[in-house]
Design a protein around this motif. Structure first.
Motif, PDB file in Angstrom:
ATOM      1  N   SER A 138       0.823  -1.204   0.000  1.00 20.11           N
ATOM      2  CA  SER A 138       0.000   0.000   0.000  1.00 20.11           C
ATOM      3  C   SER A 138       0.860   1.259   0.000  1.00 20.11           C
ATOM      4  O   SER A 138       0.464   2.276  -0.547  1.00 20.11           O
ATOM      5  CB  SER A 138      -0.963   0.000   1.191  1.00 20.11           C
ATOM      6  OG  SER A 138      -0.249   0.066   2.398  1.00 20.11           O
ATOM      7  N   LEU A 184      -0.313   8.971   1.877  1.00 15.30           N
ATOM      8  CA  LEU A 184      -0.746   7.935   2.818  1.00 15.30           C
ATOM      9  C   LEU A 184      -0.723   8.401   4.267  1.00 15.30           C
ATOM     10  O   LEU A 184      -1.384   7.796   5.108  1.00 15.30           O
ATOM     11  CB  LEU A 184       0.126   6.685   2.672  1.00 15.30           C
ATOM     12  CG  LEU A 184      -0.141   5.859   1.417  1.00 15.30           C
ATOM     13  CD1 LEU A 184       0.871   4.727   1.288  1.00 15.30           C
ATOM     14  CD2 LEU A 184      -1.545   5.293   1.429  1.00 15.30           C
ATOM     15  N   ASN A 204      -4.098  10.486   4.177  1.00 18.54           N
ATOM     16  CA  ASN A 204      -5.184   9.843   3.435  1.00 18.54           C
ATOM     17  C   ASN A 204      -5.922  10.836   2.545  1.00 18.54           C
ATOM     18  O   ASN A 204      -7.148  10.792   2.415  1.00 18.54           O
ATOM     19  CB  ASN A 204      -6.156   9.125   4.364  1.00 18.54           C
ATOM     20  CG  ASN A 204      -5.582   7.831   4.881  1.00 18.54           C
ATOM     21  OD1 ASN A 204      -4.508   7.403   4.471  1.00 18.54           O
ATOM     22  ND2 ASN A 204      -6.276   7.204   5.806  1.00 18.54           N
ATOM     23  N   ASN A 215     -10.700  12.461   0.064  1.00 17.38           N
ATOM     24  CA  ASN A 215     -10.294  11.505   1.096  1.00 17.38           C
ATOM     25  C   ASN A 215     -10.237  10.121   0.453  1.00 17.38           C
ATOM     26  O   ASN A 215     -11.052   9.799  -0.411  1.00 17.38           O
ATOM     27  CB  ASN A 215     -11.303  11.481   2.244  1.00 17.38           C
ATOM     28  CG  ASN A 215     -11.336  12.776   3.000  1.00 17.38           C
ATOM     29  OD1 ASN A 215     -10.316  13.269   3.441  1.00 17.38           O
ATOM     30  ND2 ASN A 215     -12.518  13.349   3.145  1.00 17.38           N
ATOM     31  N   SER A 264      -9.101   5.750   1.244  1.00 21.36           N
ATOM     32  CA  SER A 264      -8.646   4.705   2.149  1.00 21.36           C
ATOM     33  C   SER A 264      -8.377   3.448   1.332  1.00 21.36           C
ATOM     34  O   SER A 264      -8.855   3.306   0.210  1.00 21.36           O
ATOM     35  CB  SER A 264      -9.672   4.433   3.251  1.00 21.36           C
ATOM     36  OG  SER A 264     -10.896   4.025   2.696  1.00 21.36           O
ATOM     37  N   ILE A 265      -7.596   2.562   1.925  1.00 21.54           N
ATOM     38  CA  ILE A 265      -7.242   1.294   1.295  1.00 21.54           C
ATOM     39  C   ILE A 265      -7.800   0.182   2.160  1.00 21.54           C
ATOM     40  O   ILE A 265      -7.597   0.161   3.368  1.00 21.54           O
ATOM     41  CB  ILE A 265      -5.718   1.165   1.171  1.00 21.54           C
ATOM     42  CG1 ILE A 265      -5.167   2.279   0.298  1.00 21.54           C
ATOM     43  CG2 ILE A 265      -5.339  -0.205   0.615  1.00 21.54           C
ATOM     44  CD1 ILE A 265      -3.669   2.431   0.376  1.00 21.54           C
ATOM     45  N   VAL A 266      -8.523  -0.722   1.540  1.00 28.77           N
ATOM     46  CA  VAL A 266      -9.107  -1.859   2.243  1.00 28.77           C
ATOM     47  C   VAL A 266      -8.537  -3.122   1.619  1.00 28.77           C
ATOM     48  O   VAL A 266      -8.510  -3.250   0.389  1.00 28.77           O
ATOM     49  CB  VAL A 266     -10.652  -1.855   2.118  1.00 28.77           C
ATOM     50  CG1 VAL A 266     -11.249  -3.075   2.789  1.00 28.77           C
ATOM     51  CG2 VAL A 266     -11.231  -0.571   2.672  1.00 28.77           C
ATOM     52  N   GLU A 286     -10.933   3.145  -1.830  1.00 27.85           N
ATOM     53  CA  GLU A 286     -12.164   3.894  -1.584  1.00 27.85           C
ATOM     54  C   GLU A 286     -11.838   5.369  -1.644  1.00 27.85           C
ATOM     55  O   GLU A 286     -10.864   5.818  -1.043  1.00 27.85           O
ATOM     56  CB  GLU A 286     -12.757   3.533  -0.223  1.00 27.85           C
ATOM     57  CG  GLU A 286     -13.286   2.118  -0.152  1.00 27.85           C
ATOM     58  CD  GLU A 286     -13.987   1.807   1.159  1.00 27.85           C
ATOM     59  OE1 GLU A 286     -13.865   2.593   2.125  1.00 27.85           O
ATOM     60  OE2 GLU A 286     -14.642   0.765   1.224  1.00 27.85           O
ATOM     61  N   ASN A 326     -15.271   7.655   0.651  1.00 29.73           N
ATOM     62  CA  ASN A 326     -16.082   6.571   1.229  1.00 29.73           C
ATOM     63  C   ASN A 326     -16.867   5.763   0.206  1.00 29.73           C
ATOM     64  O   ASN A 326     -17.757   5.005   0.581  1.00 29.73           O
ATOM     65  CB  ASN A 326     -17.032   7.108   2.312  1.00 29.73           C
ATOM     66  CG  ASN A 326     -16.282   7.636   3.507  1.00 29.73           C
ATOM     67  OD1 ASN A 326     -15.281   7.065   3.921  1.00 29.73           O
ATOM     68  ND2 ASN A 326     -16.752   8.744   4.057  1.00 29.73           N
TER      69      ASN A 326
END
Length: 141
Positions: free
Chosen positions: A31, A65, A68, A91, A93-95, A104, A107
């Motif tokens: 990531s 990172l 974010n 914004n 994020s990494i899932v 994402e 969201n």
């Protein structure tokens, strides 16, 4: 007695080594390579099966990172169906899901991604996105 002691130490060392796997390290490393500036070079697919090519520097995505935050600069002036995201700050994020990295943005699921040879591919198709008519975005450093 000395032989038993050395064997016991060797077995304990092996057990500790095996229990300290590097799964967390691999996820973090993969990531972290997303961090930094990427040039959007292509968008392909979609319902109309498009194939758009962009010059390096025309559309950039800068992933941070630590915060974010994704900063997008979109200088594309052509009127096309899709050129990724508009200029702005997002914004993200990494899932991680079953060894798949999902991105994402604000969201919302944006697709799965992988990085290989300084190329980032974001795939908006497949089981993880629930979409079969999504785009595949190609980026270069």
């Amino acid at each position: 007695m000395n032989k038993i002691f050395i064997t016991l130490i060797a077995v304990l060392a092996l057990a500790v080594n095996l229990s300290c796997g590097n799964d967390d390290l691999n996820a973090t490393t993969s990531s972290q390579t997303l961090n930094g500036l990427w040039n959007l070079t292509s968008i392909e697919g979609g319902f109309a099966d498009v194939n758009y090519q962009f010059d390096v520097g025309e559309i950039t995505w800068n992933f941070n990172l630590e915060t974010n935050l994704l900063n997008v600069v979109n200088n594309n002036l052509e009127d096309i169906a899709s050129d990724g995201l508009e200029t702005g700050e997002y914004n993200f994020s990494i899932v991680e899901f079953d060894d798949i990295l999902l991105l994402e943005i604000n969201n919302d699921s944006f697709g799965s991604y992988f990085i290989q040879n300084n190329e980032l591919i974001i795939d908006q198709n497949g089981e993880t996105s629930g979409n079969s008519d999504g785009f595949i975005l190609g980026f270069r450093r």
